[in-house]
Design a protein around this motif. Structure first.
Motif, PDB file in Angstrom:
ATOM      1  N   ARG A   1      -8.072  -5.260 -23.578  1.00 59.16           N
ATOM      2  CA  ARG A   1      -7.064  -6.140 -22.970  1.00 59.16           C
ATOM      3  C   ARG A   1      -6.204  -5.369 -21.973  1.00 59.16           C
ATOM      4  O   ARG A   1      -5.896  -5.871 -20.889  1.00 59.16           O
ATOM      5  CB  ARG A   1      -6.193  -6.764 -24.067  1.00 59.16           C
ATOM      6  CG  ARG A   1      -6.924  -7.759 -24.947  1.00 59.16           C
ATOM      7  CD  ARG A   1      -5.979  -8.499 -25.876  1.00 59.16           C
ATOM      8  NE  ARG A   1      -6.730  -9.180 -26.919  1.00 59.16           N
ATOM      9  CZ  ARG A   1      -6.879  -8.748 -28.159  1.00 59.16           C
ATOM     10  NH1 ARG A   1      -6.305  -7.618 -28.540  1.00 59.16           N
ATOM     11  NH2 ARG A   1      -7.598  -9.436 -29.027  1.00 59.16           N
ATOM     12  N   ARG A   2      -5.806  -4.164 -22.348  1.00 59.82           N
ATOM     13  CA  ARG A   2      -4.975  -3.365 -21.433  1.00 59.82           C
ATOM     14  C   ARG A   2      -5.716  -3.071 -20.132  1.00 59.82           C
ATOM     15  O   ARG A   2      -5.120  -3.058 -19.048  1.00 59.82           O
ATOM     16  CB  ARG A   2      -4.567  -2.050 -22.109  1.00 59.82           C
ATOM     17  CG  ARG A   2      -3.495  -2.179 -23.177  1.00 59.82           C
ATOM     18  CD  ARG A   2      -2.892  -0.828 -23.518  1.00 59.82           C
ATOM     19  NE  ARG A   2      -3.884   0.103 -24.017  1.00 59.82           N
ATOM     20  CZ  ARG A   2      -4.205   0.245 -25.302  1.00 59.82           C
ATOM     21  NH1 ARG A   2      -3.606  -0.513 -26.223  1.00 59.82           N
ATOM     22  NH2 ARG A   2      -5.119   1.117 -25.682  1.00 59.82           N
ATOM     23  N   ALA A   3      -7.018  -2.850 -20.230  1.00 57.71           N
ATOM     24  CA  ALA A   3      -7.788  -2.475 -19.054  1.00 57.71           C
ATOM     25  C   ALA A   3      -8.124  -3.670 -18.172  1.00 57.71           C
ATOM     26  O   ALA A   3      -8.242  -3.526 -16.954  1.00 57.71           O
ATOM     27  CB  ALA A   3      -9.081  -1.780 -19.484  1.00 57.71           C
TER      28      ALA A   3
ATOM     29  N   VAL B   1      -6.836  -7.301 -18.604  1.00 55.48           N
ATOM     30  CA  VAL B   1      -5.867  -8.383 -18.405  1.00 55.48           C
ATOM     31  C   VAL B   1      -4.636  -7.808 -17.716  1.00 55.48           C
ATOM     32  O   VAL B   1      -3.835  -7.114 -18.330  1.00 55.48           O
ATOM     33  CB  VAL B   1      -5.484  -9.041 -19.754  1.00 55.48           C
ATOM     34  CG1 VAL B   1      -4.499 -10.178 -19.519  1.00 55.48           C
ATOM     35  CG2 VAL B   1      -6.734  -9.549 -20.463  1.00 55.48           C
ATOM     36  N   ARG B   2      -4.501  -8.093 -16.444  1.00 50.86           N
ATOM     37  CA  ARG B   2      -3.392  -7.541 -15.668  1.00 50.86           C
ATOM     38  C   ARG B   2      -3.006  -8.533 -14.578  1.00 50.86           C
ATOM     39  O   ARG B   2      -3.728  -9.497 -14.315  1.00 50.86           O
ATOM     40  CB  ARG B   2      -3.778  -6.203 -15.046  1.00 50.86           C
ATOM     41  CG  ARG B   2      -4.946  -6.307 -14.078  1.00 50.86           C
ATOM     42  CD  ARG B   2      -5.471  -4.949 -13.635  1.00 50.86           C
ATOM     43  NE  ARG B   2      -6.452  -5.076 -12.568  1.00 50.86           N
ATOM     44  CZ  ARG B   2      -7.720  -5.401 -12.739  1.00 50.86           C
ATOM     45  NH1 ARG B   2      -8.169  -5.636 -13.961  1.00 50.86           N
ATOM     46  NH2 ARG B   2      -8.547  -5.493 -11.700  1.00 50.86           N
ATOM     47  N   GLU B   3      -1.904  -8.301 -13.947  1.00 45.97           N
ATOM     48  CA  GLU B   3      -1.424  -9.188 -12.892  1.00 45.97           C
ATOM     49  C   GLU B   3      -2.442  -9.269 -11.756  1.00 45.97           C
ATOM     50  O   GLU B   3      -2.931  -8.252 -11.259  1.00 45.97           O
ATOM     51  CB  GLU B   3      -0.095  -8.650 -12.329  1.00 45.97           C
ATOM     52  CG  GLU B   3       0.587  -9.594 -11.347  1.00 45.97           C
ATOM     53  CD  GLU B   3       1.111 -10.868 -12.003  1.00 45.97           C
ATOM     54  OE1 GLU B   3       1.209 -11.892 -11.303  1.00 45.97           O
ATOM     55  OE2 GLU B   3       1.444 -10.808 -13.200  1.00 45.97           O
TER      56      GLU B   3
ATOM     57  N   SER C   1      -5.478 -10.320 -11.962  1.00 43.04           N
ATOM     58  CA  SER C   1      -6.862 -10.223 -12.418  1.00 43.04           C
ATOM     59  C   SER C   1      -7.431 -11.600 -12.733  1.00 43.04           C
ATOM     60  O   SER C   1      -6.703 -12.533 -13.082  1.00 43.04           O
ATOM     61  CB  SER C   1      -6.931  -9.342 -13.672  1.00 43.04           C
ATOM     62  OG  SER C   1      -8.209  -9.431 -14.283  1.00 43.04           O
TER      63      SER C   1
ATOM     64  N   ARG D   1      -7.754 -13.498 -18.008  1.00 40.58           N
ATOM     65  CA  ARG D   1      -6.463 -13.873 -18.583  1.00 40.58           C
ATOM     66  C   ARG D   1      -6.366 -13.573 -20.068  1.00 40.58           C
ATOM     67  O   ARG D   1      -5.271 -13.422 -20.617  1.00 40.58           O
ATOM     68  CB  ARG D   1      -6.221 -15.379 -18.380  1.00 40.58           C
ATOM     69  CG  ARG D   1      -6.199 -15.828 -16.937  1.00 40.58           C
ATOM     70  CD  ARG D   1      -6.130 -17.339 -16.839  1.00 40.58           C
ATOM     71  NE  ARG D   1      -6.127 -17.787 -15.452  1.00 40.58           N
ATOM     72  CZ  ARG D   1      -5.043 -17.944 -14.723  1.00 40.58           C
ATOM     73  NH1 ARG D   1      -3.859 -17.681 -15.248  1.00 40.58           N
ATOM     74  NH2 ARG D   1      -5.122 -18.366 -13.479  1.00 40.58           N
TER      75      ARG D   1
ATOM     76  N   ARG E   1     -16.354  -3.101 -20.000  1.00 42.71           N
ATOM     77  CA  ARG E   1     -15.382  -3.088 -18.904  1.00 42.71           C
ATOM     78  C   ARG E   1     -16.083  -3.087 -17.548  1.00 42.71           C
ATOM     79  O   ARG E   1     -15.687  -3.801 -16.622  1.00 42.71           O
ATOM     80  CB  ARG E   1     -14.458  -1.865 -19.022  1.00 42.71           C
ATOM     81  CG  ARG E   1     -13.489  -1.925 -20.194  1.00 42.71           C
ATOM     82  CD  ARG E   1     -12.360  -0.925 -20.016  1.00 42.71           C
ATOM     83  NE  ARG E   1     -12.811   0.439 -19.890  1.00 42.71           N
ATOM     84  CZ  ARG E   1     -12.981   1.283 -20.913  1.00 42.71           C
ATOM     85  NH1 ARG E   1     -12.726   0.876 -22.145  1.00 42.71           N
ATOM     86  NH2 ARG E   1     -13.389   2.522 -20.705  1.00 42.71           N
TER      87      ARG E   1
ATOM     88  N   ARG F   1     -15.662  -6.067 -14.821  1.00 39.87           N
ATOM     89  CA  ARG F   1     -15.070  -5.752 -13.517  1.00 39.87           C
ATOM     90  C   ARG F   1     -16.036  -6.101 -12.390  1.00 39.87           C
ATOM     91  O   ARG F   1     -15.622  -6.603 -11.336  1.00 39.87           O
ATOM     92  CB  ARG F   1     -14.685  -4.277 -13.468  1.00 39.87           C
ATOM     93  CG  ARG F   1     -13.412  -3.978 -14.249  1.00 39.87           C
ATOM     94  CD  ARG F   1     -13.151  -2.500 -14.376  1.00 39.87           C
ATOM     95  NE  ARG F   1     -11.870  -2.231 -15.021  1.00 39.87           N
ATOM     96  CZ  ARG F   1     -11.571  -1.112 -15.653  1.00 39.87           C
ATOM     97  NH1 ARG F   1     -12.472  -0.128 -15.728  1.00 39.87           N
ATOM     98  NH2 ARG F   1     -10.388  -0.948 -16.226  1.00 39.87           N
TER      99      ARG F   1
END
Length: 309
Positions: A31-33, A35-37, A39, A42, A224, A228
């Motif tokens: 999630r840290r890798a 889910v980010r602004e 991205s 969600r 990941r 990505r």
């Protein structure tokens, strides 16, 4: 759904969840890798066990009234008990031996519904690139939805992709349905055999990254890398209005497609079969066969059997 962990019921003796060669995914780190602004992703959920991530996400996507879930939800399972591929084929693999996940995409008005059929091919490009980058293993794509590796000089299937459409009422099918923003979408499921050993293969034609000599079988970076890559290609394709040629997707798929240049048999709906050389993937994602009759016939759906190079 409540995740089930069988480690307690198994007691101190050997459990399928305690294989040290198959550590669990790190959900928090994923999630840290991912889910980010800004991205696409969600939400990333990891469950221990379920029947099918595709079935679960299709049900969730169609629930809750018009629109349902927003796109960008990822559901990952450590084990699937009722996994399925195209034509309702079963997908069987030991717990934590692979990566089994589904994502919800809603192209909306940005992409005409008739171009949504590119989504499983787009996913194949992202999966192949991610596995090569993070796993150090050569892969190829078999039209329309298989990921191939080479084991002992033989072509083996190590992964598959299944796309199911979701409408406002949760209807599913092979391609997209409603084109209104949030009204329709596609759940794309991916299954990849990662650490499957030779004695665990469900059929002789199956393979895994480990058997293909992957440099790494660490599932966290593999997942990941695939997600990505999927985010990148989906963004390009959507920005181009689904034009696979304009965004480079058509060329990228053709470059990695092991079906092109081969004589194949297409087993079509209605018990029809067509034999010819696979010469192209057209702008609609269809496989174009050059037959002995001297005509080029596009195939939009069917089972493809590689006959010879």
């Amino acid at each position: 759904m409540t995740p089930r962990d069988d480690s307690e019921s198994a007691g101190p003796r050997r459990s399928r969840w305690s294989d040290l060669d198959r550590p669990p995914l790190n959900a928090a780190a994923l999630r840290r890798a991912l889910v980010r602004e800004g991205s696409l992703w969600r939400e990333v959920d990891v469950v221990q066990r379920t029947g099918s991530t595709n079935s679960d996400l299709v049900a969730r996507a169609g629930a809750g009234g018009a629109g349902g879930l927003e796109e960008g939800v990822v559901l990952v399972a450590e084990e699937q008990t009722a996994a399925r591929g195209r034509l309702d084929r079963k997908w069987v693999a030991p717990a934590r031996s692979g990566l089994f996940f589904s994502v919800l995409l809603r192209p909306g008005d940005a992409v005409p519904v008739e171009r949504w059929g590119w989504l499983p091919l787009l996913t194949g490009v992202a999966v192949a690139a991610g596995l090569a980058r993070a796993g150090g293993v050569d892969t190829a794509l078999k039209w329309p939805n298989d990921v191939l590796v080479t084991v002992g000089g033989e072509e083996r299937k190590a992964g598959g992709i299944l796309a199911e459409a979701v409408g406002t009422a949760g209807a599913t099918g092979a391609t997209g349905t409603a084109g209104a923003p949030g009204g329709g979408g596609v759940v794309v499921g991916v299954g990849v055999n990662v650490s499957l050993r030779a004695d665990e293969l469900p059929v002789p034609t199956a393979g895994s990254l480990a058997l293909a000599g992957a440099v790494s079988t660490d599932r966290d970076p593999l997942l990941r890398a695939m997600l990505r890559g999927l985010e990148d290609w989906y963004g390009r394709w959507r920005a181009a209005g689904g034009d696979a040629g304009a965004c480079g997707l058509q060329e990228a798929y053709a470059a990695g497609c092991a079906t092109l240049g081969r004589v194949v048999r297409a087993e079509l709906p209605g018990d029809r079969a067509l034999v010819g050389e696979a010469v192209a993937v057209d702008g609609d994602g269809r496989l174009v066969l050059a037959t002995e009759a001297g005509v080029q016939e596009p195939v939009g759906a069917g089972d493809i059997v590689h006959l010879r190079a």
